[in-house]
Design an enzyme around this catalytic site. Structure first.
Site, mmCIF file in Angstrom:
data_model
loop_
_atom_site.group_PDB
_atom_site.id
_atom_site.type_symbol
_atom_site.label_atom_id
_atom_site.label_comp_id
_atom_site.label_asym_id
_atom_site.label_seq_id
_atom_site.Cartn_x
_atom_site.Cartn_y
_atom_site.Cartn_z
ATOM 1 N N ARG A 25 107.918 25.237 27.678
ATOM 2 C CA ARG A 25 107.493 25.433 29.057
ATOM 3 C C ARG A 25 107.489 27.094 29.390
ATOM 4 N NH1 ARG A 25 110.493 23.040 32.752
ATOM 5 N NH2 ARG A 25 111.252 25.138 33.388
ATOM 6 N N GLU A 39 120.754 28.150 29.671
ATOM 7 C CA GLU A 39 119.495 27.502 30.015
ATOM 8 C C GLU A 39 120.244 26.480 31.107
ATOM 9 O OE1 GLU A 39 116.782 28.282 29.265
ATOM 10 O OE2 GLU A 39 116.873 29.541 27.662
ATOM 11 N N GLY A 40 119.016 25.896 32.055
ATOM 12 C CA GLY A 40 119.429 24.793 32.948
ATOM 13 C C GLY A 40 119.409 25.357 34.280
ATOM 14 N N LYS A 87 120.929 38.484 33.092
ATOM 15 C CA LYS A 87 120.767 37.115 32.516
ATOM 16 C C LYS A 87 121.545 37.029 31.287
ATOM 17 C CE LYS A 87 116.151 36.236 34.082
ATOM 18 N NZ LYS A 87 114.792 35.781 33.574
ATOM 19 N N LYS A 125 117.350 34.558 25.929
ATOM 20 C CA LYS A 125 116.900 35.679 26.728
ATOM 21 C C LYS A 125 116.825 37.082 25.804
ATOM 22 C CE LYS A 125 116.870 33.092 30.332
ATOM 23 N NZ LYS A 125 117.254 31.807 29.828
ATOM 24 N N ASN A 155 111.311 28.358 27.901
ATOM 25 C CA ASN A 155 112.223 27.172 27.521
ATOM 26 C C ASN A 155 111.731 26.634 26.287
ATOM 27 O OD1 ASN A 155 113.652 27.234 30.501
ATOM 28 N ND2 ASN A 155 111.541 27.379 30.840
ATOM 29 N N GLU A 178 110.479 33.283 32.026
ATOM 30 C CA GLU A 178 111.321 33.047 30.813
ATOM 31 C C GLU A 178 110.433 31.910 30.165
ATOM 32 O OE1 GLU A 178 114.919 31.019 31.499
ATOM 33 O OE2 GLU A 178 113.905 29.419 32.704
ATOM 34 N N SER A 183 112.061 20.367 31.070
ATOM 35 C CA SER A 183 111.912 19.010 31.879
ATOM 36 C C SER A 183 110.924 18.717 32.948
ATOM 37 C CB SER A 183 113.220 18.621 32.398
ATOM 38 O OG SER A 183 113.597 19.908 33.454
ATOM 39 N N ARG A 222 106.915 24.798 40.855
ATOM 40 C CA ARG A 222 107.959 24.601 41.645
ATOM 41 C C ARG A 222 107.988 25.442 42.975
ATOM 42 N NH1 ARG A 222 112.543 25.428 37.025
ATOM 43 N NH2 ARG A 222 110.745 26.792 36.366
#
Length: 384
Positions: A19, A279-280, A275, A217, A41, A39, A46, A359
């Site tokens: 994504r 991840e997460g 950064k 990153k 992923n 970014e 998810s 989002r």
């Protein structure tokens, strides 16, 4: 990655379900808004299923409740579950064709070929994952085995000679990682052993360790450097991609670029984000925290980070539902596009966009992660 590469992976087929996230950037000078990449992923991307359900919910509410000038037709369809499941099934089919000369492999094991979902203990995002699992069975006849890294270490084996990965009586054609991206996923030697077992097996990995590293990153920052994109694309494609990049800067490598970026971030902390290779969600550093790290960390320690320009997203009125309460606030949004890519060696078999995720977050929050508690799932409305 280095250890696994030493043993060599017997599987040239590679599957990526990723994504790429973007926000609109306002320069503040009256110029048009620009889309900027936050970014990409490459592991455990998810909320595909939950985003699909939220889109369906909003389309239903717009049509059923008659919300003023809003029209459900302007809420684009969003079906990433079908796309992600079809990519997993296609990779599984390619595995069977390579390892067993087509469907004969399934018959040889009584059809007991399965996709492995690697999940976290006491998985909190289980419902998002289950929709993909159900689609795999209903549309493609592929069962799913779910296991944590520790459970893989305890129950999985690799057949000598064929390198086939066997778990609970199933031959695993594809390993789909929904865990393994955070240091906390690796409690000890068992988890690392499990990752190595899967990496060196004949199963298709989604992603392989190399593919996972591509989402770091640092790689994002290196790809933004002059001359790098030109190694992979040319002409207008390079120009369009480069326009979507925010400023990305190295740290701790002794270069003038790194030194200048560090000095600017200390002087203007509201314009930058620090950064790490994580991840997460919830891992970045801003303002005072960022300045403290930049001023106290060694150059070697700073090399584990990159600096990025803050994306100045325009805010708009929004209504959030949280714990049965409606919250009226100013919000900014981040859109992600789900992609599926399959390669067999140097040949790209599939590269497609399969859906999207929108989002929204409170405008004064730096982070957007839903699972991390910063954002909410939303839907796209198209208008002139």
């Amino acid at each position: 990655y280095n250890t696994g590469r030493g043993g060599g992976s017997p599987q040239p087929i590679c599957l990526g379900i990723h994504r790429s996230d973007y926000m609109l950037h306002d320069e503040g000078d009256g110029s048009p808004l620009q889309e900027k990449q936050v970014e990409i992923n490459t592991i455990a991307s998810s909320f595909a299923a939950l985003s699909q359900r939220v889109t369906a919910l909003h389309k239903f509410l717009i049509g059923r409740a008659g919300m003023g000038s809003l029209d459900a037709a302007n809420c684009p369809d969003n079906t990433p579950v079908a796309g992600i499941s079809s990519a997993l099934a296609e990779a599984s089919g390619l595995y069977c064709a390579r390892e067993h000369a087509g469907a004969e492999g399934k018959r040889a094991r009584g059809g007991k070929v399965a996709v492995l979902f690697v999940v976290q203990p006491d998985e909190q995002n289980v419902f998002d994952q289950r929709h993909v699992e159900f689609q795999l069975w209903e549309a493609h006849g592929l069962p799913v085995v779910r296991a944590t890294l520790a459970e893989v270490d305890a129950r999985a084996s690799v057949e000598e000679g064929t390198q086939q990965l066997i778990l609970d009586g199933f031959e695993i054609s594809v390993v789909y990682f929904r865990a393994g991206y955070a240091p906390t996923d690796y409690f000890g030697d068992a988890e690392w052993s499990a990752r190595m077992t899967m990496e060196r097996s004949a199963a298709v990995k989604c992603p392989s360790t190399a593919y996972q590293c591509v989402g770091a990153k640092k790689i994002q920052q290196v790809l933004g450097a002059p001359g790098m994109l030109e190694k992979f694309a040319d002409g207008e494609a390079v120009q369009r991609m480069r326009q979507s990049f925010a400023g990305l800067y190295p740290l701790g490598d002794g270069s003038k670029e790194a030194s200048d970026a560090k000095a600017k971030a200390i002087q203007h902390p509201k314009k930058f984000v620090l950064k790490p290779q994580r991840e997460g969600g919830g891992n970045n550093f801003y303002e005072d925290e960022m300045v403290k790290i930049l001023q106290t960390a060694s150059e070697a320690e700073l090399s584990a980070y990159i600096l990025m320009d803050i994306i100045q997203a325009p805010a708009a009125p929004g209504l959030f539902m949280r714990k049965d309460e409606v919250i009226e606030t100013l919000a900014t949004t981040e859109i992600g596009t789900y992609g599926a890519c399959i390669a067999d060696g140097e040949t790209v078999v599939r590269s497609s966009v399969v859906g999207h995720l929108l989002r929204s977050k409170v405008a004064d929050s730096h982070e957007t992660g839903v699972a991390a508690g910063y954002g909410v799932l939303d839907s796209v409305i198209l208008y002139d």
